[in-house]
Design a protein around this motif. Structure first.
Motif, short mmCIF file in Angstrom:
data_model
loop_
_atom_site.label_atom_id
_atom_site.label_comp_id
_atom_site.label_asym_id
_atom_site.label_seq_id
_atom_site.Cartn_x
_atom_site.Cartn_y
_atom_site.Cartn_z
N ASN A 35 -39.48 49.32 93.35
CA ASN A 35 -38.69 50.54 93.20
C ASN A 35 -37.20 50.23 93.05
N ASP A 36 -36.72 49.26 93.81
CA ASP A 36 -35.31 48.86 93.70
C ASP A 36 -34.99 48.31 92.31
N SER A 37 -35.91 47.52 91.75
CA SER A 37 -35.65 46.89 90.46
C SER A 37 -35.74 47.86 89.30
N THR A 38 -36.49 48.94 89.46
CA THR A 38 -36.62 49.90 88.37
C THR A 38 -35.58 51.00 88.43
N ASN A 39 -34.99 51.22 89.60
CA ASN A 39 -33.99 52.27 89.78
C ASN A 39 -34.49 53.64 89.33
N VAL A 40 -35.78 53.89 89.47
CA VAL A 40 -36.35 55.18 89.07
C VAL A 40 -35.91 56.27 90.03
N VAL A 41 -35.87 55.94 91.32
CA VAL A 41 -35.44 56.90 92.34
C VAL A 41 -34.47 56.20 93.28
N SER A 42 -33.80 56.99 94.10
CA SER A 42 -32.85 56.42 95.05
C SER A 42 -33.57 55.62 96.13
N ASN A 43 -32.82 54.76 96.79
CA ASN A 43 -33.39 53.95 97.86
C ASN A 43 -33.94 54.80 99.00
N THR A 45 -35.27 57.67 98.86
CA THR A 45 -36.54 58.26 98.42
C THR A 45 -37.65 57.23 98.44
N SER A 46 -37.42 56.08 97.83
CA SER A 46 -38.49 55.07 97.76
C SER A 46 -38.79 54.48 99.13
N ASP A 47 -37.76 54.28 99.96
CA ASP A 47 -38.00 53.76 101.31
C ASP A 47 -38.86 54.72 102.11
N PHE A 48 -38.52 56.00 102.05
CA PHE A 48 -39.32 57.00 102.78
C PHE A 48 -40.75 57.03 102.25
N ALA A 49 -40.92 57.07 100.94
CA ALA A 49 -42.25 57.18 100.34
C ALA A 49 -43.13 55.98 100.71
N THR A 50 -42.57 54.78 100.63
CA THR A 50 -43.37 53.59 100.93
C THR A 50 -43.73 53.52 102.42
N GLU A 51 -42.78 53.87 103.28
CA GLU A 51 -43.07 53.87 104.72
C GLU A 51 -44.06 54.96 105.08
N ALA A 52 -43.94 56.13 104.46
CA ALA A 52 -44.88 57.22 104.73
C ALA A 52 -46.29 56.84 104.27
N ASP A 148 -35.83 64.26 108.75
CA ASP A 148 -34.69 63.65 108.08
C ASP A 148 -34.90 63.62 106.57
N ALA A 149 -36.08 63.21 106.15
CA ALA A 149 -36.39 63.15 104.71
C ALA A 149 -36.35 64.53 104.08
N ALA A 150 -36.81 65.54 104.80
CA ALA A 150 -36.82 66.91 104.28
C ALA A 150 -35.41 67.42 104.01
N GLN A 151 -34.43 66.82 104.67
CA GLN A 151 -33.04 67.24 104.47
C GLN A 151 -32.25 66.28 103.59
N ASN A 152 -32.60 64.99 103.60
CA ASN A 152 -31.71 64.00 103.01
C ASN A 152 -32.24 63.23 101.81
N VAL A 153 -33.54 63.24 101.58
CA VAL A 153 -34.08 62.50 100.43
C VAL A 153 -33.62 63.19 99.15
N THR A 154 -33.22 62.41 98.17
CA THR A 154 -32.65 62.98 96.95
C THR A 154 -33.69 63.54 95.99
N ASP A 155 -34.89 62.99 95.96
CA ASP A 155 -35.93 63.48 95.05
C ASP A 155 -36.51 64.78 95.60
N THR A 156 -36.48 65.84 94.82
CA THR A 156 -36.91 67.15 95.32
C THR A 156 -38.41 67.21 95.63
N ALA A 157 -39.23 66.53 94.85
CA ALA A 157 -40.68 66.57 95.12
C ALA A 157 -41.01 65.86 96.44
N ILE A 158 -40.39 64.72 96.67
CA ILE A 158 -40.61 63.99 97.92
C ILE A 158 -40.01 64.77 99.09
N ARG A 159 -38.85 65.36 98.88
CA ARG A 159 -38.21 66.18 99.93
C ARG A 159 -39.11 67.36 100.30
#
Length: 184
Positions: A35-43, A45-52, A148-159
């Motif tokens: 995710n970091d190498s593709t820069n598709v989403v912010s860190n 967002t991807s950190d939350f998604a992978t940990e979740a 925290d993710a519901a308030q701070n993640v930049t991707d609206t679908a993940i939020r």
């Protein structure tokens, strides 16, 4: 052309995850690297998604273990709820990640695997107590992370996914605390 590019990026992400995991790198770290190498989403967002995703896989596997190993029927029922609810959340997260081109781990992180290993050696009341201790602690952390993710993640679908999941996790926490207190 757009479809070809999406297939190429998706194939590359899968290949990168698999080759990194073959180098003994934690699968969550591998997915985050992709995710970091593709820069598709912010860190965030991807950190939350992978940990979740990793946490969700652990909850399902531990829930299945609880259904088999627990002595208390309440603990077995709690395990069944974990399997049902977290399987549903995992499927929803996978669908969102696929639409957003977010790489998710194909297995849980090493620290989550350690929790499973620790519990797998326990049986009966020892298992019940250790499992419910872990569920209380884990769901306290999960509720905080998802809020925290519901308030701070930049991707609206993940939020939106995080916000929608908070009440389910809070229900899990409340149930785990009630069962835990009843065991004392």
């Amino acid at each position: 052309m757009k479809k070809i590019m999406i297939v190429f990026v998706s194939s590359w992400m899968l290949l990168a995850c698999n080759s990194a995991s073959n180098n003994n790198q934690d699968s969550v770290d591998s997915a985050q690297d992709v995710n970091d190498s593709t820069n598709v989403v912010s860190n965030n967002t991807s950190d939350f998604a992978t940990e979740a995703a990793s946490g969700g896989m652990m909850e399902v596997q531990l829930g299945q273990m609880a259904q088999q190993k627990a002595q208390s029927q309440r603990v077995k029922d709690f395990g069944a709820m974990m399997v049902k609810d977290h399987s549903q959340a995992n499927d929803e997260l996978k669908a969102i990640a696929a639409r957003q081109n977010i790489a998710l781990p194909d297995s849980m992180s090493d620290d989550k695997k350690k929790h499973i290993d620790d519990l797998s050696s326990k049986t009966g009341k020892d298992f019940d107590k250790a499992y419910m201790d872990m569920m209380v602690d884990d769901h306290k952390e999960d509720v905080d992370k998802f809020k925290d993710a519901a308030q701070n993640v930049t991707d609206t679908a993940i939020r939106s996914f995080a916000a929608k999941t908070v009440p389910v996790l809070q229900k899990h926490l409340d149930s785990a605390q009630a069962i835990h207190q009843n065991m004392q």
